[in-house]
Design an enzyme around this catalytic site. Structure first.
Site, PDB file in Angstrom:
ATOM      1  N   CYS A 207      24.216  31.512 -27.393  1.00 46.70           N
ATOM      2  CA  CYS A 207      24.570  31.247 -25.992  1.00 46.70           C
ATOM      3  C   CYS A 207      23.535  31.791 -25.020  1.00 46.70           C
ATOM      4  CB  CYS A 207      25.939  31.842 -25.685  1.00 46.70           C
ATOM      5  SG  CYS A 207      26.041  33.636 -25.956  1.00 46.70           S
TER       6      CYS A 207
ATOM      7  N   HIS B 244      29.377  36.594 -24.280  1.00 53.13           N
ATOM      8  CA  HIS B 244      28.957  35.204 -24.068  1.00 53.13           C
ATOM      9  C   HIS B 244      28.137  35.100 -22.788  1.00 53.13           C
ATOM     10  CE1 HIS B 244      28.979  30.948 -24.770  1.00 53.13           C
ATOM     11  NE2 HIS B 244      29.650  30.662 -23.674  1.00 53.13           N
TER      12      HIS B 244
ATOM     13  N   ASN C 218      28.473  25.743 -19.301  1.00 51.21           N
ATOM     14  CA  ASN C 218      28.615  26.338 -20.628  1.00 51.21           C
ATOM     15  C   ASN C 218      27.698  25.606 -21.604  1.00 51.21           C
ATOM     16  OD1 ASN C 218      29.602  28.001 -22.648  1.00 51.21           O
ATOM     17  ND2 ASN C 218      31.742  27.614 -22.168  1.00 51.21           N
TER      18      ASN C 218
END
Length: 449
Positions: free
Chosen positions: A70, A364, A385
């Site tokens: 991520c 994250h 995202n």
């Protein structure tokens, strides 16, 4: 003095259930639907509609698949947006697999260096145990990606595409960590046998040679140069022949990465505000850029992020998405799951207490692309995202401002938009940062616990 649980106590607790009028209904709901579905509020969907007063258009999302990249996807996304806009390349992506390869290779050397440096400590030492528990993982930090880019550059995704092992990294990580643990024990033995530095380094080189071969076999050999060939959004053909990854970054992104700094909001007693911190054993490129965080009060932290969005630049950030998130709906909200009502229990904790107790940590990284300001106050935020376009709003999430306050811990900001006092605090502390312990929650984005 310890005291066991008696059966009389259990009988009392059983009788106490009748004092909670909603117990029967709550039990049926929880046992049928699960805790989160049974406690889910529908109000979040009303409050968090995807409308924003300050918004940057960033196009389609990316997908990290079954990997922990991520931080890498999010950082490269901030750069690809710049390329898309300047060179008219809608849908363009940078290769996340390219930086993944070099990250794995550099982390291997980083681990071996730390093993050699701690060889005088017993294996049971907490720091040594920490090293061997997870020699490396997919996780990382903004500064770690900067270190990779400064050394290796970047390439377009079509030049070095994804493979089965980058999209699902479990087998690769298992293989690499076995090689690292085995090699690490061998290096410790050589040091403790009194072997010369030259002998230890020679064996490390043999280990790295085997690791490089494994990575090249699993991910492909990264290119030293390539032809960048594309047709822009206006239909014009372009080709840039025999360009290196380093020159590609300089020409097509051109950022001075030293101008981007990490700020955190870590309101714990061991982290005074306006001081710079690093985390022991957190890094990848030996001799490269050190991970550094300037700790700021929440109000200042948030103000600077909003200002960067107003200047037209997105913001990379780190948070804890394990709390208050509905992946399918694409919502992040502290009120989305009302477990306090379901169980008649006060679950509230301060941000500092969550960090100190292990209840929360950074896990994250994403990108903030918009904020909704009402009377100059933020109410919700738009998040890019990297979980593909099937969840949320075509892959975008909406985050409530209250969730931001509780679970956003880090942001990367352009120094060009920072006030002088913040730049001064960072510059004064960056050369000698306060070093946090390896397992500090401000380093958790880079480690698997």
């Amino acid at each position: 003095m310890s005291k066991e649980i008696s059966f009389d106590t259990i009988e009392d607790f059983t009788s106490n259930l009748s004092k909670h009028p909603a117990y029967g209904v709550a039990a049926n709901a929880a046992q049928t639907n699960g805790i989160f579905k049974a406690s889910q509020s529908t109000q979040s969907k009303v409050d968090l509609d995807p409308t924003f007063s300050v918004e940057i258009d960033t196009g389609s999302v990316t997908n990290q698949k079954q990997s922990g990249r991520c931080w890498m996807f999010s950082a490269l996304n901030t750069m690809r947006h710049s390329i898309q806009k300047e060179f008219k390349l809608k849908g363009f992506e940078l290769s996340q697999s390219y930086t993944f390869f070099w990250d794995k290779f550099e982390k291997s050397n980083f681990f071996f260096e730390n093993v050699i440096g701690s060889a005088d400590k017993p294996l049971g030492d907490r720091k040594v145990s920490f090293l061997f528990a997870t020699p490396q993982s997919d996780g990382g930090q903004w500064d770690m990606l900067c270190g990779l880019i400064e050394k290796y550059g970047i390439v377009p995704k079509k030049v070095y595409p994804e493979t089965a092992n980058s999209e699902n990294s479990r087998a690769l990580n298992d293989t690499l960590n076995t090689m690292l643990r085995k090699g690490g024990l061998e290096l410790r033995a050589l040091v403790n046998e009194g072997k010369s530095t030259e002998e230890v380094e020679a064996h490390k080189a043999e280990l790295l040679d085997a690791i490089f071969r494994m990575l090249a076999t699993s991910l492909g050999l990264p290119p030293k140069s390539f032809n960048f060939e594309y047709t822009d959004d206006d239909g014009n053909y372009h080709i840039d022949k025999d360009i290196t990854p380093q020159d590609f970054f300089k020409k097509y992104v051109g950022w001075d990465l030293e101008n981007y700094i990490s700020v955190i909001n870590g309101p714990t007693a061991d982290k005074p505000y306006n001081k710079v911190f690093s985390v022991e054993y957190l890094g990848n490129v030996v001799g490269g850029r050190q991970v550094r965080h300037l700790n700021l009060e929440l109000s200042k932290f948030k103000e600077l992020i909003i200002n960067q969005l107003k200047q037209g630049e997105v913001v990379w950030f780190g948070s804890d998405v394990s709390k208050g998130g509905d992946r399918e709906a694409g919502l992040l909200d502290t009120k989305i799951y009302q477990r306090d009502q379901l169980f008649d229990y006060d679950f509230s904790m301060s941000k500092a207490d969550r960090l100190d107790s292990g209840e929360s940590m950074m896990n994250h990284a994403m990108v903030i692309t918009a904020v909704d300001l009402v009377d100059d106050k933020p109410t919700k935020w738009k998040i890019e995202n990297s979980w593909g376009d099937k969840s949320g709003f075509k892959g975008y999430f909406v985050m409530s401002d209250e969730w931001f306050d509780q679970f956003v811990y880090q942001a990367v900001l352009n120094k060009a938009f920072l006030p002088e006092d913040v730049k001064k605090a960072y510059d004064e502390g960056k050369e000698n940062p306060i070093e946090l312990l390896p397992w500090d929650p401000m380093g958790a984005l880079a480690f698997d616990f």
